[in-house]
Design an enzyme around this catalytic site. Structure first.
Site, mmCIF file in Angstrom:
data_model
loop_
_atom_site.group_PDB
_atom_site.id
_atom_site.type_symbol
_atom_site.label_atom_id
_atom_site.label_comp_id
_atom_site.label_asym_id
_atom_site.label_seq_id
_atom_site.Cartn_x
_atom_site.Cartn_y
_atom_site.Cartn_z
ATOM 1 N N ASP A 12 23.962 12.071 14.644
ATOM 2 C CA ASP A 12 23.675 10.530 14.600
ATOM 3 C C ASP A 12 22.946 9.948 16.214
ATOM 4 O OD1 ASP A 12 25.625 10.306 12.670
ATOM 5 O OD2 ASP A 12 27.142 10.310 14.166
ATOM 6 N N HIS A 40 21.440 9.717 7.224
ATOM 7 C CA HIS A 40 20.759 9.263 8.249
ATOM 8 C C HIS A 40 20.284 7.769 9.011
ATOM 9 C CE1 HIS A 40 19.360 13.305 10.075
ATOM 10 N NE2 HIS A 40 19.048 13.935 8.477
HETATM 11 P P1 GDP Z 1 20.852 10.800 12.525
HETATM 12 O O1 GDP Z 1 21.946 10.923 11.989
HETATM 13 O O2 GDP Z 1 20.105 11.605 13.984
HETATM 14 O O3 GDP Z 1 19.461 10.050 12.117
HETATM 15 O O4 GDP Z 1 21.382 9.336 13.728
HETATM 16 P P2 GDP Z 1 22.253 7.616 12.805
HETATM 17 O O5 GDP Z 1 21.360 7.262 12.071
HETATM 18 O O6 GDP Z 1 23.020 8.167 12.247
HETATM 19 O O7 GDP Z 1 22.482 7.395 14.210
HETATM 20 C C1 GDP Z 1 21.182 6.840 14.788
HETATM 21 C C2 GDP Z 1 21.532 5.071 14.690
HETATM 22 O O8 GDP Z 1 20.972 4.657 16.290
HETATM 23 C C3 GDP Z 1 20.809 4.426 13.983
HETATM 24 O O9 GDP Z 1 21.805 3.430 13.398
HETATM 25 C C4 GDP Z 1 20.130 4.361 13.781
HETATM 26 O O10 GDP Z 1 18.789 3.144 13.437
HETATM 27 C C5 GDP Z 1 19.303 4.016 15.760
HETATM 28 N N1 GDP Z 1 18.638 4.042 16.158
HETATM 29 C C6 GDP Z 1 18.123 5.053 17.116
HETATM 30 N N2 GDP Z 1 17.314 4.984 17.643
HETATM 31 C C7 GDP Z 1 17.273 4.055 18.600
HETATM 32 C C8 GDP Z 1 17.270 3.627 20.120
HETATM 33 O O11 GDP Z 1 16.225 3.700 21.201
HETATM 34 N N3 GDP Z 1 17.911 2.583 20.695
HETATM 35 C C9 GDP Z 1 18.747 2.029 19.806
HETATM 36 N N4 GDP Z 1 19.646 0.722 20.207
HETATM 37 N N5 GDP Z 1 19.034 2.188 18.873
HETATM 38 C C10 GDP Z 1 18.736 3.648 18.125
#
Ligand code: GDP
Length: 430
Positions: A12, A40
């Site tokens: 995440d 994701h």
């Molecule tokens: P992954 O499994 O590594 O892709 O991560 P997730 O999707 O589970 O969690 C990342 C969350 O953070 C998602 O809701 C993204 O839209 C959000 N996100 C990613 N980068 C950023 C950022 O730089 N700022 C903010 N506020 N949210 C972000």
């Protein structure tokens, strides 16, 4: 040229966003491990999506999206996911599925649930997607490869053989309904029909693409601390989450991986059980959870509230080292703008001694965080595109963490969208 996008932490970290962003400049995106047990989240011009099985390059029509041999492939879920994006006006993506990928069987999902029920309070916090039973069977050599769907006699014989074994467990260990081999064979025929147009000899396909000079992104799921070998065993996932495994799970030579973009979140979150040294609780955690990510830190697959903590330099340094980070993408920094002071975990105290090296699980369980506090910047940083334009305390936070982890932070993400990215010259970048 191959680049891997992997996680330094517990998952995440925002890998989906970074992959979606880098996919603009890529030809092929490959998922190489894991299954539908993690998600994701991607925000782009089509809206907000949670992907579980599809590679995060599916939103561009110029990319080919590959499910590699290392993935736990849940065929009905893959097709449900394709439909869920095309229903929302995303053009039908180009998909290839490895003929060597193995399939999550309906009984893997059931056995995952039954085992968690049996373990009760001692459960692993599984998402019950069948991943642990799937990988157990793969290595016990009773898994089903996609290629076997097309060999009817082999398939029939194997279904009977495997059902015999599973039914003993279902009857005597779990006291649950047995599997009907005929019904299972019918299910596999329906899988065959769904997947047939996409089946591909992926390693040969990638070999040709690399010779033609194409750019390939390997997209990891979860992060270093959930790796079966190097993570917080046994509270880990059942496949390797490391970039090194990208070579195996996609079927390419390891020396082709030239860049390892390691995604590291500006604070910590984790799902499932296991030691989490910099964890915070109560109102402090609730506030970070509410403000975190894009609309709160809740699991993309399960909706479970994530466990929250401060940035952990010990775990992240280890996380980057095991990935072999050539670049660190430091994400969700914008979320921390509300804090007067930001605690950061810089060491672990274990039985009176302080260490900066990430220990094995039994020692980790005894570790207490050594915290330092950095001044906050108390403002909104979304929309900023140049590193120099970030508030001074925000840059200090980034640079302090870079110094602690020892890997170059070359990207800072300050929002969930593709364009919310700041490229940075790092003194550590070779
Ligand atoms: P992954 O499994 O590594 O892709 O991560 P997730 O999707 O589970 O969690 C990342 C969350 O953070 C998602 O809701 C993204 O839209 C959000 N996100 C990613 N980068 C950023 C950022 O730089 N700022 C903010 N506020 N949210 C972000």
């Amino acid at each position: 040229m191959v680049k891997a996008v992997v996680g330094a932490n517990w998952g995440d970290e925002g890998k989906g966003k970074i992959t979606d962003m880098l996919a603009q400049q890529a030809d092929i995106i490959v998922r190489f491990q894991g299954g539908a047990n993690a998600g994701h989240t991607i925000v782009n011009n089509y809206g907000k999506f949670a992907l579980h099985t599809l590679p995060s390059g599916v939103f561009y029509s110029h990319t080919t999206n590959v499910v590699g041999n290392g993935v736990a492939l849940d065929i009905p879920l893959l097709f449900k996911e394709i439909k869920s994006i095309t229903d929302r006006n995303v053009p039908a993506p180009q998909i290839r599925v490895s003929d060597r990928a193995q399939m999550v069987m309906p009984y893997h999902i059931l056995l995952d649930q039954y085992e968690e029920e049996r373990l009760g309070g001692k459960s692993f916090g599984s998402t019950k997607s069948g991943i642990a039973p799937f990988y157990s069977d793969k290595y016990a050599k009773i898994g089903f490869q996609v290629s076997e769907l097309f060999e009817e006699e082999v398939l029939k014989e194997k279904v009977l053989r495997v059902c015999e074994q599973k039914n003993v467990m279902l009857e005597h260990m779990y006291h649950k309904p047995l599997i009907d081999p005929g019904e299972l064979l019918g299910t596999l025929h329906s899988y065959r029909e769904m997947v047939a147009p996409y089946v591909c000899d992926v390693s040969a396909y990638l070999d040709k693409a690399l010779k033609e000079g194409k750019t390939v992104l390997l997209e990891g799921q979860l992060g270093t601390l959930k790796d079966t070998d190097h993570g917080i065993y046994p509270m880990v996932t059942s496949s390797s989450t490391l970039a090194a495994y990208g070579a195996i799970g996609a079927g390419i030579p390891p020396y082709e991986i030239k860049e390892v973009i390691t995604v590291c979140k500006a604070y910590s979150s984790a799902v499932g059980a296991g030691a989490f040294v910099s964890e915070i609780f109560g109102e402090e955690a609730d506030e970070l959870r509410r403000r975190g990510g894009d609309g709160g830190e809740f699991g993309a697959t399960t909706g479970r509230p994530r466990r929250m903590g401060w940035f952990d330099c010990v775990a992240s340094k280890y996380g980057c080292r095991l990935q072999g980070a050539t670049d660190v993408a430091f994400t969700v920094l914008d979320v921390l703008g509300y804090l007067d002071e930001i605690p950061v975990c810089i060491g672990y105290e274990i039985q009176g001694e302080v260490t900066r090296d990430f220990p094995v699980t039994c020692k980790l369980e005894k570790a207490k965080p050594v915290l330092t506090r950095l001044p906050g910047w108390k403002c909104e940083i979304r929309g900023i595109r140049k590193y120099e334009e970030l508030p001074e305390n925000c840059r200090r936070y980034v640079e302090f963490i870079e110094g602690q982890i020892g890997y170059p932070i070359t990207m800072v993400s300050n929002g969930p969208g593709r364009e919310d990215i700041i490229y940075r010259q790092s003194p550590l970048k070779k």
